[in-house]
Write an enzyme that holds these catalytic residues in place. Structure first.
Site, PDB file in Angstrom:
ATOM      1  CE  LYS A 566      -1.745  -1.807   3.836  1.00 33.03           C
ATOM      2  NZ  LYS A 566      -3.277  -1.818   4.083  1.00 33.03           N
ATOM      3  NE  ARG A 567       1.744   6.256  -2.940  1.00 33.61           N
ATOM      4  CZ  ARG A 567       1.345   7.589  -3.162  1.00 33.61           C
ATOM      5  NH1 ARG A 567       1.080   7.172  -4.217  1.00 33.61           N
ATOM      6  NH2 ARG A 567       1.539   9.160  -2.855  1.00 33.61           N
ATOM      7  CE  LYS A 572      -2.272   3.863   3.307  1.00 37.70           C
ATOM      8  NZ  LYS A 572      -3.395   3.314   2.954  1.00 37.70           N
ATOM      9  CB  THR A 674      -9.906  -1.234  -1.555  1.00 39.22           C
ATOM     10  OG1 THR A 674      -8.983  -0.534  -1.936  1.00 39.22           O
ATOM     11  CG2 THR A 674     -10.756  -0.479  -1.898  1.00 39.22           C
ATOM     12  CE  LYS A 678      -7.441  -3.894  -5.451  1.00 40.53           C
ATOM     13  NZ  LYS A 678      -6.686  -2.748  -4.807  1.00 40.53           N
TER      14      LYS A 678
END
Ligand code: 26Q
Length: 835
Positions: A566-567, A572, A674, A678
């Protein structure tokens, strides 16, 4: 034959062309013709690149005929339409997706084989369309796929950036950005539509004039104009004959540049002005949090809003003339965050100034057609533009915003008489030495719907960030939990698992993901579990090969593949992940390795080029990787790799090959996520906090099949006032040892001090992300993960149940909800070409 007859035949044949064959033979034939006649290659020039081109042209023809039929069908019933306005569409590659959705996947595979090549090799010729940063941009792409699959009349409007998201190269452990010139070899998927060019104005000033009814009419004069040229990209639905449109605008200088100044002897100045106009769509801004104040970004935002609305209004007038009575019933605009929120005042301007409508009627139309989706809970990420900048660039828009604000504040004053503090808080214009336009407030005031992207996020919006607005207009607020398209994120990226699923429950799941629940009954079936494990192993092999090729690190297929992609962002908490890896390394060094479960940790993601701490986190990951991978004590037991240039195409390999999905953000900070969906769809287990859509994932899969850790959003807020990381570290022997390894420079022997900023962040009582607070709980939960993975049957069952309960996270479900609650469109099926 005479010309008249020829003409008539031609006209008729245009609308009634015989459909192209969908079988291998037709495809091979077309491929051959394109390869030799159109591209001029022969059997001596066996090039994957030209084979790719020929294949795309063959498939594109089949898209074209369905595209036309879809337009006819929408026109036929004068369908209501929604427009998804977004500065980002992160499409990735198109070839495999087009073949899958058209039902040409097998024929395509065979065609390529006939010519002695492999489809995978050809597919590599395609550049990712990286016209987005991350979650928000990829969501827009998944939504388009679902709209087409549900046969909804929805058009995407976006920007045709010449340079997409930068390519990330890692040099000496650090991120280097390289330009992504993705159009260099042409883009066979787009269709230029110069006939729909629009003119967008900037700068200038407002002149007031009396019109023939004696009313004051504004005239926006002395503007600097830019042309917006549309490029259309086909969006095929899943095997249903529908092909929708993504219309991307490219900026182009007007002819005035050539006629005026060029001839007046200012040749170089004119060329310079031309490039300044064309700068607007030159490059995607690579920050995934608002970088306020950059004027070019505001120009991009207005350019998209204005060109799109003019295009939509021109089409309306072409069909309905100048009667706007039903415009509001027939049109919906979904704003992907505040980025296109200039659309609110721009629609007012177009209706009033260009189509002579009064304020009240224009406002009725605007405020019943606009809907706004928020994607962030971080207050610092809410977009604001300085009033002076706005005034210089968009003077008429600023006037309209002031008028919207005056009328809005009157409503606030009526609801809360005398509450000046509240008026100040809620004002669309923030007062201060440089006043600012608050774009989120503008979007809320101008929209009939405001939604968050996961249940927790939507709840926190109404309780916090937008609480005043919720008190005023509770009926506007709603939740739409995100989803991802199961076509790209399961059927296409995981063909082996797809085959097993289809063999077991039939093929209906691709268009109705809730059918995956049927898999649950096989979670204890030994034969099925066996096949499930084999598929996972093959996918792990595919991922391991990529890691070997791109990182030079070899992953042990027996190990847990533990992945965070992810970024890179402090909230995060990639740092928490690294601290855990260092802890595992420390345990091996101490000899605390009884019942060890081998683990390969993969981290990937891009940092915004100006985000210092994020870039330093990348450096830390790479340095820790270098040290531990080189230490023989870790052999076959622990690996860490940083995957460079994470993007849509690499996620297509990563999600199927992962065992464990890391979703470890500080609770209350990740709007949805998101990637988490996945991974779940592809059968990975999740270790995560109670944040964003993790909460709903855990609800669906059951708490026994989800590794939960850490504080809740409420606990985070309580702890904030008395957060004492030093005390937490001192009281936790494991964390203390990890911090000591970092402090003594174990991972930066020849680069003294480079990780001090990270150490400082972790030990800072004001650390917003409270990394130290969740360390213990994270490490303990990772230990439970390790234990679970020693029981193969148990993790296989858990993996199956993750896929089986992922149906809710299909973007088909999300889009059905947008349509049910916000757009209210009827689905329209084209007369299929095959019929
Ligand atoms: C704004 C102004 C100027 C320059 C850049 C920007 C900008 C660009 C992109 C601001 C934000 C973004 C992207 C935000 C984003 O991707 N948010 C994510 O959206 C996902 C889809 O809803 C969520 O799942 C994620 O939780 C959220 O972080």
């Amino acid at each position: 034959m005479d010309v008249k007859t020829l003409q008539k035949d031609f006209e008729a044949s245009l609308t009634d062309l015989p459909p192209l064959g969908m079988d291998v033979h037709s495809l091979v034939e077309d491929f051959r013709r394109y390869y030799s006649h159109t591209l001029g290659r022969d059997r001596h020039s066996r090039s994957a690149h030209y084979a790719y081109q020929a294949l795309v042209l063959s498939i594109r023809d089949r898209l074209m005929e369905r595209w036309q039929h879809t337009r006819y069908a929408y026109d036929e019933v004068d369908a209501s339409h929604a427009y998804y306005l977004s500065l980002e569409f992160l499409m990735g590659r198109a070839l495999g997706n087009a073949a899958l959705n058209l039902g040409l996947d097998e024929a395509t595979e065979l065609t390529v084989r006939c010519l002695g090549m492999e489809l995978e090799e050809l597919a590599e010729s395609e550049q990712d369309a990286g016209l987005g940063n991350g979650g928000l941009g990829r969501l827009a792409a998944c939504f388009l796929d679902s709209c087409a699959t549900l046969q909804l009349p929805v058009t995407g409007y976006g920007m045709r950036y010449e340079y997409g998201m930068f390519r990330q190269v890692i040099t000496a452990g650090e991120q280097i950005e390289e330009p992504d010139h993705w159009l260099r070899e042409g883009n066979p998927w787009e269709l230029e539509r110069p006939e729909y060019t629009q003119r967008v104005r900037f700068g200038g000033r407002i002149e007031w004039q009396h019109n023939n009814q004696g009313k004051q009419q504004p005239r926006w004069v002395e503007t600097h104009d830019v042309l917006a040229v549309p490029y259309d990209v086909p969006i095929p639905g899943y095997r249903n004959g529908t092909v929708n449109t993504l219309r991307l605008w490219q900026a182009s200088a007007t002819d005035e540049f050539n006629l005026g100044e060029f001839n007046a002897g200012f040749y170089p100045e004119s060329v310079a002005a031309k490039t300044s106009a064309e700068q607007i769509t030159l490059v995607l801004y690579p920050n995934d949090a608002s970088e306020s104040g950059k004027e070019l970004r505001l120009r991009q935002q207005y350019f998209l809003a204005s060109a799109s609305l003019q295009d939509i209004i021109a089409r309306w007038i072409g069909i309905h003339g100048h009667d706007f009575t039903n415009f509001a019933e027939k049109n919906r605009f979904q704003l992907n965050d505040t980025h296109p929120s200039c659309a609110v005042p721009e629609l007012m301007r177009l209706l009033m100034d260009e189509h002579s409508m009064g304020w009240d009627e224009a406002w009725r139309i605007t405020s019943t057609t606009m809907a706004y989706t928020n994607h962030t809970l971080l207050p610092e990420a809410l977009e604001r533009w300085s009033v002076p900048t706005f005034k210089r660039l968009l003077p008429r828009l600023l006037d309209i915003i002031y008028e919207i604000n005056a009328r809005f504040l009157a409503v606030v004053a009526q609801r809360w008489p005398g509450d000046i503090a509240r008026q100040r808080r809620m004002s669309i214009i923030e007062e201060g030495s440089t006043p600012q336009v608050r774009m989120a407030y503008l979007a809320i005031a101008g929209s009939f719907s405001v939604n968050g992207v996961a249940a927790l996020h939507s709840k926190l919006l109404t309780e916090g960030l937008f609480n005043d607005f919720f008190a005023l207009w509770p009926e506007k607020f709603n939740n739409k939990t995100n989803g991802v398209t199961p076509r790209r994120w399961l059927a296409l990226c995981n063909p082996t698992l797809s085959r097993l699923i289809t063999d077991t429950i039939g093929e209906g799941w691709v268009a109705d993901l809730s059918q995956l629940t049927e898999l649950a009954q096989y979670a204890n079936n030994p034969d099925f579990c066996n096949r499930w494990q084999k598929v996972k192993l093959l996918n792990k092999q595919r991922l391991a090969e990529m890691v070997e090729a791109d990182c030079g690190v070899s992953f042990n297929l027996e190990a847990i593949f533990d992945v965070q992609v992810k970024r890179i962002h402090e909230y995060k908490r990639q740092l928490l992940n690294v601290l855990h890896v260092i802890h595992l390394y420390d345990r091996l060094k101490r000899g605390d390795s009884d019942d060890w479960t081998p683990r390969c940790v993969l981290i990937g993601g891009k940092a915004a080029p100006g985000y210092f701490i994020a870039k330093r986190i990348i450096k830390l990951i790479n340095n820790v990787a270098a040290v531990i991978n080189a230490d023989p004590i870790t052999t076959d037991r622990l690996r860490l790799a940083f995957l460079p240039n994470y993007r849509v195409t690499t996620m297509e390999i990563i999600a199927p090959g992962s065992d464990l999905s890391e979703q470890v953000s500080t609770a209350g900070k990740e709007a949805s996520g998101t990637g988490n969906m996945k991974f779940m769809m592809n059968g990975a287990l999740t270790i995560g906090t109670l944040d964003g859509a993790n909460i709903e994932i855990r609800e669906e899969v059951g708490e026994e099949n989800f590794f939960l850790f850490g504080m809740s959003a409420a606990e985070v807020n309580v702890m904030r006032s008395h957060y004492d990381p030093a005390a937490i570290i001192a009281a936790d022997e494991d964390l203390l040892r990890v911090m000591q390894l970092l402090r003594c420079g174990h991972f930066n022997q020849f680069e003294p001090g480079i990780f001090d900023p990270l150490l400082h962040a972790i030990t800072n009582p004001d650390d917003l992300w409270m990394t130290a607070a969740d360390f213990r709980s994270y490490v303990d939960t990772q230990q439970r993960v390790a234990e679970a993975f020693r029981d193969k049957e148990r993790v296989t069952r858990m993996s199956i149940l993750n896929t089986a309960t992922s149906g809710r996270f299909s973007s088909d479900r999300t889009i059905s909800e947008y349509n049910r609650d916000i757009w209210k469109l009827k689905s329209v099926a084209p007369v299929t070409v095959e019929e």
